[in-house]
Design an enzyme around this catalytic site. Structure first.
Site, PDB file in Angstrom:
ATOM      1  N   SER A 100       0.846  -1.073  -0.126  1.00  0.00           N
ATOM      2  CA  SER A 100      -0.006  -0.088   0.088  1.00  0.00           C
ATOM      3  C   SER A 100       0.983   1.300  -0.104  1.00  0.00           C
ATOM      4  CB  SER A 100      -0.939   0.080   1.171  1.00  0.00           C
ATOM      5  OG  SER A 100      -1.834   1.082   1.334  1.00  0.00           O
ATOM      6  N   HIS A 114      -2.752   7.228  -4.399  1.00  0.00           N
ATOM      7  CA  HIS A 114      -2.561   6.235  -3.643  1.00  0.00           C
ATOM      8  C   HIS A 114      -2.736   4.768  -4.481  1.00  0.00           C
ATOM      9  CE1 HIS A 114      -5.541   3.089  -2.071  1.00  0.00           C
ATOM     10  NE2 HIS A 114      -4.688   3.060  -1.139  1.00  0.00           N
ATOM     11  N   ASN A 116      -2.556   0.227  -3.808  1.00  0.00           N
ATOM     12  CA  ASN A 116      -2.714  -0.853  -3.203  1.00  0.00           C
ATOM     13  C   ASN A 116      -2.919  -1.952  -4.057  1.00  0.00           C
ATOM     14  OD1 ASN A 116      -4.985  -2.666  -1.533  1.00  0.00           O
ATOM     15  ND2 ASN A 116      -3.272  -2.043  -0.309  1.00  0.00           N
ATOM     16  N   ARG A 118      -3.463  -6.324  -3.012  1.00  0.00           N
ATOM     17  CA  ARG A 118      -3.283  -7.336  -1.690  1.00  0.00           C
ATOM     18  C   ARG A 118      -4.069  -8.529  -1.903  1.00  0.00           C
ATOM     19  NH1 ARG A 118      -7.187  -3.120  -1.551  1.00  0.00           N
ATOM     20  NH2 ARG A 118      -9.542  -3.827  -1.396  1.00  0.00           N
ATOM     21  N   HIS A 153      -6.375   7.485 -16.794  1.00  0.00           N
ATOM     22  CA  HIS A 153      -7.138   6.400 -17.018  1.00  0.00           C
ATOM     23  C   HIS A 153      -7.096   5.542 -18.225  1.00  0.00           C
ATOM     24  CE1 HIS A 153     -10.392   7.177 -14.190  1.00  0.00           C
ATOM     25  NE2 HIS A 153      -9.948   8.397 -13.940  1.00  0.00           N
ATOM     26  N   HIS A 183     -20.040  12.704   3.554  1.00  0.00           N
ATOM     27  CA  HIS A 183     -20.526  13.762   4.367  1.00  0.00           C
ATOM     28  C   HIS A 183     -20.054  15.134   3.724  1.00  0.00           C
ATOM     29  CE1 HIS A 183     -16.309  12.862   5.880  1.00  0.00           C
ATOM     30  NE2 HIS A 183     -16.078  14.171   6.036  1.00  0.00           N
ATOM     31  N   GLY A 266      -5.107  -4.777  15.161  1.00  0.00           N
ATOM     32  CA  GLY A 266      -4.217  -4.834  15.848  1.00  0.00           C
ATOM     33  C   GLY A 266      -2.843  -4.653  15.244  1.00  0.00           C
TER      34      GLY A 266
END
Length: 309
Positions: A100, A114, A116, A118, A153, A183, A266
């Site tokens: 990431s 950004h 990522n 995975r 793109h 929001h 964690g």
């Protein structure tokens, strides 16, 4: 003979090898672009299982803050963010591997980005493993340029085309929907690709798609940085960059599934929160000046559109 979705015995090793190579390739490219500052590597272990390598660049010539993180974590129980919508994952132990990255440039004319990629697998004795790939890349400009959006793109399309003509529009739409700040009722940026829960045709097919998206990231970003990094800017542009970075922080702390998964499982907090901008500014009820380049970001670039028409 049907193609099997069985997980190869060495799947984790294959994926880990690719991800470490990808992390290194991206860091070498970013160091070359910056021309001044090197990444600092911080290896870490997770008490509950696994660990990773976090690479950070700070106060560079081109990049104010860049983080490229590899992690491979495992555990006996999934956090709520991962198991809430998939009951079949209850009672399974898991492994999650990924790279990431988030890049915050110095120059406001260079977009933040950004990416990522995975892999996730949840296993239980006497049961078939549940596995999938996810990831993508997205672009967050402060000052928009049509040619940059088209290049971004087009490169995303190139990454997807070997896997069928429906992949890019599906992942592009998914990205537009995912990176939306509810929001604020606005997009975080101009999108790109986003996919999750991808388990199609076979492990090899799914892995190849993830690799293609990972490999195309630097091809998408590097030319944009090269075009914009030397454009002169002043206090006005820097202030707007810091204001818009607030939107980035809001999204990551409120909505981002990776951030929530990391904190709930964690994970290593420093690595999880490396995505946050180094300097952020909030201003009460601020609106851009009519007809300004700042307003054009809101009117011409943030609304979702087909950049390849």
């Amino acid at each position: 003979m049907p193609i099997s979705k069985t997980l190869p015995y060495n799947a984790i090793e294959q994926i880990k090898s690719y991800l470490l190579q990808l992390q290194n390739t991206i860091c070498v490219s970013l160091e070359s672009i910056d021309g001044q500052t090197k990444f600092h590597e911080d290896s870490w272990q997770r008490a509950a299982g696994g660990g990773g390598k976090t690479r950070i660049m700070a106060n560079g010539n081109v990049f104010e803050k860049a983080g490229v993180n590899f992690s491979h974590v495992s555990g006996e129980q999934l956090p709520a963010s991962a198991s809430a919508h998939r009951e079949e994952l209850a009672g399974r132990h898991f492994s999650a591997l990924g790279v990431s990255l988030v890049i915050h440039p110095q120059n406001p004319y260079v977009p933040t980005t950004h990416a990522n990629v995975r892999f996730f697998v949840a296993e239980k004795e006497d049961s078939e493993p549940v596995w999938w790939f996810g990831g993508g890349f997205d672009l967050t400009p402060y000052y928009g340029f049509i040619e940059d959006c088209e290049h971004w793109h087009q490169t995303a399309l190139n990454a997807c085309l070997p896997f069928g003509e429906t992949i890019y529009p599906k992942f592009k739409r998914w990205c537009d929907d995912y990176f939306f700040i509810k929001h604020r009722n606005e997009a975080r940026g101009i999108g790109g690709l986003f996919f999750d829960d991808y388990n199609e045709i076979s492990f090899d097919h799914s892995f190849e798609l993830m690799r293609s998206i990972g490999d195309h990231f630097i091809l998408a970003y590097e030319p944009i940085v090269a075009r914009r990094k030397d454009i002169p800017f002043g206090n006005r542009e820097k202030a707007f960059q810091n204001y818009r970075r607030g939107r980035y922080a809001e999204f990551n702390l409120v909505y981002d599934r990776g951030t929530l998964f990391g904190l709930q499982s964690g994970g290593r907090t420093e690595s999880i929160l490396m995505s946050l901008p180094p300097i952020v500014h909030w201003e009460y009820n601020w609106h851009p000046e009519k007809g300004s380049n700042e307003e054009k970001l809101y009117t011409d670039f943030l609304p979702a559109k087909d950049w390849l028409k």
